[in-house]
Write a protein that holds these residues in place. Structure first.
Motif, mmCIF file in Angstrom:
data_model
loop_
_atom_site.group_PDB
_atom_site.id
_atom_site.type_symbol
_atom_site.label_atom_id
_atom_site.label_comp_id
_atom_site.label_asym_id
_atom_site.label_seq_id
_atom_site.Cartn_x
_atom_site.Cartn_y
_atom_site.Cartn_z
ATOM 1 N N CYS A 455 102.366 -49.173 50.042
ATOM 2 C CA CYS A 455 102.687 -47.689 49.971
ATOM 3 C C CYS A 455 104.303 -47.169 49.000
ATOM 4 N N ASN A 457 105.771 -45.010 50.626
ATOM 5 C CA ASN A 457 106.770 -44.108 51.392
ATOM 6 C C ASN A 457 106.458 -45.093 52.642
ATOM 7 N N CYS A 458 105.924 -46.258 52.424
ATOM 8 C CA CYS A 458 106.004 -47.176 53.684
ATOM 9 C C CYS A 458 106.242 -48.631 53.124
ATOM 10 N N CYS A 473 96.595 -46.239 52.972
ATOM 11 C CA CYS A 473 97.924 -45.841 53.766
ATOM 12 C C CYS A 473 97.702 -45.286 55.435
ATOM 13 N N LEU A 475 99.336 -45.075 57.571
ATOM 14 C CA LEU A 475 100.560 -44.599 57.783
ATOM 15 C C LEU A 475 100.522 -43.197 58.069
ATOM 16 N N CYS A 476 100.667 -43.255 55.737
ATOM 17 C CA CYS A 476 101.512 -41.858 56.030
ATOM 18 C C CYS A 476 99.495 -41.125 55.302
ATOM 19 N N HIS A 478 98.786 -41.712 52.207
ATOM 20 C CA HIS A 478 98.945 -42.565 51.414
ATOM 21 C C HIS A 478 97.519 -42.826 50.211
HETATM 22 ZN ZN ZN Z 1 102.251 -44.742 53.146
#
Ligand code: ZN
Ligand code: ADP
Length: 738
Positions: A455, A457-458, A473, A475-476, A478
């Motif tokens: 990802c 962002n992560c 993703c 987590l976020c 994406h």
């Molecule tokens: Zn992410």
């Protein structure tokens, strides 16, 4: 009569400000009332927290308006908010924001008014006759309304008489029909019928448990009772009968359940046993209007049983007699945004404030609660057998290392699990397969250069979802297209590593082409009623094999399920989290508990490459006590809860350096100011270093006296100023350490 009110404004400050009460409002402003007050050049909302004789300033300003006549925050909830602010290191304002739902706090929404149409009785027969000739369409509607012979909602009349708003309006203008406004209840369960149920004859264990709860209710004794009852031991029936007693004593009850088990099934149990409108349900899927109405139903005392997830611990239940926390070990009781409270712990505090009984129930109590029971702080009640002496399922552990030796790879579904499924299909019995990981493949790896799709962002790999052909993703959120070639070296030997529920579903379908397989996880359950329809299909036998994540682990009761397969018991077991073993034990026990709840015995297959690990072995032997003993020993040796409290300071920033630097500053200040008896660990990057575009750092502290630590951490952090793009938050008794 006091002339001044002390308020906490809806601003993130902790100052309590004094205002004078305008003459017209004297006697109407109470502790807990919501008011509008001038602050600098603006008018803002605030909550009255005290009435005082002498203000703390010389010329207090006037309150500009009273927002709600009846106080909407009673004394014990206000006290709970104050307790929460102190314990969880947050402002009183932030605590009040948790206690009062937004729709109530802002008071922007009122009750829904409905237009009710009825026939005006003073119409003469002759009038009606001549009317028919003049306006046949209106006459038709009028006749319809007369035939129905009871008031109807405007919309209902319009639909049933197949007419228009205009026609009805004409009839009203002419005086044939009358319109009145009535307060309508926005009831999320309005369209459902509940078949009344009656109390079951309790077995002796249940009777004993009930007796103890009843004593506490009658005495208003807030010493918590921990009901440790194995899966299928009939805990719900004990809750129901204890609540029935409360109601008969003129008292009310509050039931907390994990969000995940707020299934129609749970609500149904309660709505069937008690008068449906005595019950208010609070959860995150309500519309603002529904939440408003359910809240007021409780606050006015019309509803006397509240059921809800985490935030329902703040439900404005009047005259509380009993709080039930079902599945008290569930980590979803912990709120993961500030203020990071734990609803079970707050429930224990609320019981003290309201002087009512509190019952914590679980088949796998948390180490914290069980320790409290062992030391006598809580009272322990146990249910050691299933109702009607049904057997606990037989649990087999499949050693996946052996499978690897045989097949040179670890299959998704071992030969023995496949055989077991086959037997169930032949007998028309049902199977649940559990894997706590969504998606098709956990990562996309290039065989040539080793590139992994991560990802942006992560700091985690993206998960491949085959159905949508996308990388996601977890987590976020994406989303990216799945590449056909390695984005780095353009080699086409990119392959999928790892697996999730989606892959399990397709693997089962491949092995058993004629079986009906369904999947239940956050991806497949995006439609509002998907959960309900899938469960309904499973209940009626239209699905042979149900594959799912923890969504299917708890609370479900399907008598025809005789096989539960746990695809990979090692997921989650080897995380850098001191609760990993406890979580694994709980999850295995709960999932296994779904099997054999009917007349047929159940069987559980647990696939694992670390079959020797204690969490798996103790779960296999249904040995809670054994698991507890070795786990509590580990916690004591390593200074973990319940022997010490943890406090975590989280720092996040889009700029790595600034995040780290802030962490160091806080650390330095803490090390200068903290008293003895506190262990301060160094600033470290979080195990997931980057999430949602933020770099994350954390500082862990341990102490025996958490309230003291909480207070000093708060005052230290409050005195520091941080760069705008750095966020600092404090987590007391943290659960999320990744
Ligand atoms: Zn992410
Ligand atoms: P738990 O919550 O402890 O896992 P449940 O409350 O789901 O167990 O109970 C399991 C099943 O046993 C339910 O179907 C429930 O209706 C039934 N049951 C509970 N108590 C009794 C009883 N005293 N007699 C007969 N059936 C019961």
């Amino acid at each position: 009569m006091q002339l001044y009110a002390r308020v906490v404004t809806d601003e993130p400050t902790d100052k309590e400000l004094d205002y004078s009460i305008p003459e017209s409002c004297i006697g109407k402003v109470h502790v807990g009332s919501r008011v509008k007050v001038p602050l600098r050049s603006r008018e803002i909302l605030a909550t009255v927290v005290a009435l005082v004789d002498t203000p703390s300033v010389t010329e207090p300003k006037l309150i500009s308006a009273l927002v709600s006549d009846t106080p909407i925050l009673n004394k014990s909830l206000l006290a709970l908010a104050r307790w929460m602010a102190e314990y969880y290191c947050c402002s009183v304002e932030a605590a009040i924001r948790s206690v009062l739902p937004q729709v109530i706090r802002k008071a922007e929404l009122g009750f829904k008014q409905e237009r009710i149409v009825s026939v005006n009785n003073e119409i003469s027969e002759e009038g009606l006759q001549s009317f028919r000739a003049k306006a046949p369409r209106q006459a038709h509607v009028l006749q319809f309304a007369i035939a129905v012979a009871e008031p109807l909602q405007w919309r209902e009349l319009q639909m049933r008489a197949a007419t228009t708003d205009r026609t009805i309006q004409h009839l009203v203008d002419r005086g044939f029909l009358r319109v009145e406004l009535e307060t309508a209840n926005r009831d999320p369960y309005a369209n459902e019928r509940f078949v009344p149920s009656t109390a079951l004859e309790l077995n002796s264990g249940q009777k004993q448990a009930l007796e103890i709860v009843v004593q506490s209710v009658k005495a208003g004794d807030s010493r918590p009772i921990l009901l440790h009852g194995i899966t299928g031991s009939g805990k719900t029936e004990v809750y129901l009968q204890a609540i029935a007693l409360c109601l008969s004593q003129g008292l009310s009850a509050l039931v907390l359940v994990p969000e995940i088990s707020l299934t129609p099934q749970t609500v149904e149990h309660f709505k069937m046993r008690f008068q449906a409108d005595l019950i208010a349900v609070l959860h995150s899927h309500l519309s603002a209007g529904e939440r408003h109405d359910e809240w007021h139903k409780l606050n006015s005392g019309r509803a006397r049983v509240a059921i809800g997830a985490r935030s329902a611990v703040f439900a404005p239940v009047q005259r509380l007699g009993l709080i039930v926390v079902d599945e008290e070990h569930e980590t979803s009781y912990k709120q993961e945004e500030a203020p990071r409270y734990h609803a079970r712990d707050l429930a224990v505090v609320r019981a003290q404030l309201d002087q009512c009984a509190i019952l914590l129930g679980s088949a796998t109590p948390s180490l914290e609660s069980y320790q409290n029971a062992k030391t006598g702080k809580y009272r322990l009640v146990q249910l050691n057998s299933r109702v009607d002496d049904r057997q606990l399922p037989l649990i087999r552990v499949i050693d996946m290392r052996q499978e690897y030796l045989k097949q040179k790879h670890v299959p998704l579904i071992s030969g023995s699990l496949a055989n077991a499924i086959e037997t169930r299909l032949a007998k028309k019995e049902q199977t649940i397969l559990f894997l706590n990981r969504r998606g098709f493949a956990t990562s996309l790896i290039c065989n040539q250069c080793g590139f992994v799709c991560e990802c942006p962002n992560c700091s985690v790999a993206l998960t491949f979802h085959q159905g949508e052909n996308r990388l996601k993703c977890h987590l976020c959120g994406h989303i990216a297209l799945a590449p056909r070639k390695c984005p780095k070296c353009s080699d086409s030997s990119i392959r999928y590593a790892g697996y999730g529920t989606e892959k399990v579903e397709s693997a089962v379908q491949k092995i058993f082409p004629s079986a009906t397989v369904a999947r239940m996880d956050a991806d497949s359950m995006t439609r509002k009623d998907a959960y309900r329809t899938t469960l309904q299909a499973f209940r009626t036998g239209k699905i042979d094999v149900l594959v799912g994540t923890q969504m299917i682990a708890k609370g479900l009761d399907f008598p025809n399920v005789t096989l539960v397969g746990i695809i990979n018991a090692d997921v989650g077991l080897h995380m850098p989290d001191f609760r990993a073993g406890e979580r694994t034990f709980q999850l295995l026990t709960q999932v296994a508990g779904r099997a054999g709840r009917g007349d047929m015995a159940g069987e559980v297959y647990v696939q694992s490459s670390t079959p020797f690990s204690p969490s798996i072995q103790f779960a296999r032997h249904h040995n809670f006590e054994g698991f507890w003993e070795q786990e509590i020993d580990f916690r004591e040796r390593c200074d973990y809860p319940p022997f010490l409290h943890l406090l975590m300071v989280h720092i996040r920033s889009e700029h790595q350096r600034r995040g780290e630097f802030t962490g160091e500053t806080i650390h330095r200040r803490l090390s200068e100011k903290l008293d003895q008896g506190v262990t301060l660990h160094p600033v470290v990057p979080a195990p997931i270093e980057r999430s949602k575009g933020y770099y994350r750092y954390q500082i862990l502290l341990r102490t025996k006296s958490i309230r003291r630590l909480s207070k000093s951490v708060r005052s230290i952090i409050e005195r520091l100023t941080f760069p705008d793009d750095v966020h600092v938050s404090v987590d007391v008794d943290p659960y999320q350490v990744l």
